[in-house]
Write a protein that holds these residues in place. Sequence first.
Motif, short mmCIF file in Angstrom:
data_model
loop_
_atom_site.label_atom_id
_atom_site.label_comp_id
_atom_site.label_asym_id
_atom_site.label_seq_id
_atom_site.Cartn_x
_atom_site.Cartn_y
_atom_site.Cartn_z
N ILE A 49 4.21 3.22 14.23
CA ILE A 49 2.99 3.44 13.44
C ILE A 49 1.80 3.69 14.35
N ASP A 50 0.74 4.19 13.75
CA ASP A 50 -0.56 4.28 14.42
C ASP A 50 -1.24 2.92 14.19
N PRO A 51 -1.35 2.07 15.22
CA PRO A 51 -1.88 0.71 15.02
C PRO A 51 -3.33 0.67 14.52
N SER A 52 -4.08 1.74 14.72
CA SER A 52 -5.47 1.75 14.23
C SER A 52 -5.55 1.80 12.71
N THR A 53 -4.42 2.11 12.04
CA THR A 53 -4.40 2.18 10.58
C THR A 53 -3.74 0.97 9.94
N LEU A 54 -3.39 -0.04 10.72
CA LEU A 54 -2.71 -1.23 10.21
C LEU A 54 -3.59 -1.99 9.22
N CYS A 55 -3.03 -2.31 8.05
CA CYS A 55 -3.75 -3.01 6.98
C CYS A 55 -2.86 -4.10 6.41
N GLN A 56 -3.45 -5.23 6.06
CA GLN A 56 -2.71 -6.31 5.42
C GLN A 56 -2.98 -6.32 3.92
N PHE A 57 -1.96 -6.64 3.13
CA PHE A 57 -2.10 -6.78 1.68
C PHE A 57 -2.91 -8.03 1.38
N THR A 58 -3.90 -7.92 0.50
CA THR A 58 -4.77 -9.05 0.17
C THR A 58 -4.13 -10.04 -0.80
N GLY A 59 -3.07 -9.62 -1.47
CA GLY A 59 -2.46 -10.46 -2.50
C GLY A 59 -3.03 -10.19 -3.88
N LEU A 60 -4.02 -9.28 -3.96
CA LEU A 60 -4.67 -8.96 -5.23
C LEU A 60 -4.31 -7.55 -5.68
N LEU A 61 -4.34 -7.34 -6.98
CA LEU A 61 -4.11 -6.03 -7.59
C LEU A 61 -5.39 -5.57 -8.26
N ASP A 62 -5.59 -4.25 -8.32
CA ASP A 62 -6.75 -3.75 -9.07
C ASP A 62 -6.43 -3.74 -10.55
N LYS A 63 -7.37 -3.29 -11.36
CA LYS A 63 -7.17 -3.34 -12.82
C LYS A 63 -6.05 -2.42 -13.30
N GLY A 65 -3.16 -2.23 -11.57
CA GLY A 65 -1.93 -2.76 -11.00
C GLY A 65 -1.62 -2.29 -9.59
N GLU A 66 -2.55 -1.59 -8.94
CA GLU A 66 -2.34 -1.13 -7.57
C GLU A 66 -2.70 -2.23 -6.59
N ARG A 67 -1.94 -2.35 -5.51
CA ARG A 67 -2.22 -3.34 -4.48
C ARG A 67 -3.55 -3.03 -3.79
N GLN A 122 -13.39 -7.58 -11.22
CA GLN A 122 -12.73 -6.35 -11.67
C GLN A 122 -12.86 -5.30 -10.58
N LEU A 123 -11.72 -4.74 -10.15
CA LEU A 123 -11.69 -3.78 -9.06
C LEU A 123 -10.92 -2.54 -9.46
N VAL A 124 -11.33 -1.41 -8.87
CA VAL A 124 -10.55 -0.18 -8.95
C VAL A 124 -10.42 0.33 -7.53
N ARG A 125 -9.18 0.50 -7.08
CA ARG A 125 -8.90 1.01 -5.74
C ARG A 125 -9.13 2.52 -5.75
N LEU A 126 -9.97 3.01 -4.81
CA LEU A 126 -10.30 4.43 -4.74
C LEU A 126 -9.56 5.14 -3.61
N GLY A 127 -9.15 4.42 -2.59
CA GLY A 127 -8.49 5.02 -1.44
C GLY A 127 -8.62 4.10 -0.25
N SER A 128 -8.52 4.66 0.95
CA SER A 128 -8.58 3.88 2.18
C SER A 128 -9.55 4.51 3.16
N ILE A 129 -10.15 3.69 4.00
CA ILE A 129 -11.02 4.22 5.04
C ILE A 129 -10.23 5.02 6.07
N HIS A 130 -8.90 4.87 6.07
CA HIS A 130 -8.04 5.59 7.00
C HIS A 130 -7.57 6.95 6.50
N ASP A 131 -7.91 7.27 5.26
CA ASP A 131 -7.54 8.58 4.71
C ASP A 131 -8.57 9.62 5.13
N LYS A 132 -8.11 10.85 5.36
CA LYS A 132 -9.03 11.92 5.77
C LYS A 132 -10.09 12.17 4.71
#
Length: 135
Positions: A49-63, A65-67, A122-132
């Motif tokens: 993997i590219d270690p600069s993109t390593l992310c840990q799961f928080t244990g929470l899901l958004d509204k 059902g996405e991690r 209440q959260l909605v996952r929009l993406g990642s800071i590691h995405d272009k």
Amino acid sequence: MREILFRAKREDTGEWVEGDFLRLHKLNESCIAIRGDNQHWCNTQFIPIDPSTLCQFTGLLDKNGERIWEGDVVNSWHTGIHPDSKMYNESFKGYVMFDVRIGAWFIEVDDGSGWYLSRSRQLVRLGSIHDKEQP
């Protein structure tokens, strides 16, 4: 039981991969390990993997059902009553990080403020800071 899970982008394709994180010191390589069907290490696939993109799961899901992962960009909102009995409705966009000072997941907002993550938010996952294409 808490689910400890990591994800990162593959070194070869840039696609996200999820599993256990391993640092192979003799090879100076970081990998995500994906266990086989029976969850035994003998059937494990090790993906560089590219270690600069390593992310840990928080244990929470958004509204939806996405991690929610470390480094995710999220929209968050909540309503409530202030101690002075006035209603409030707050909404903001920020990214998820881990606050090592108190050992908690945190949403950092561009203006420098932030909120600690909780199951009640209440959260909605929009993406990642590691995405272009950042949301």
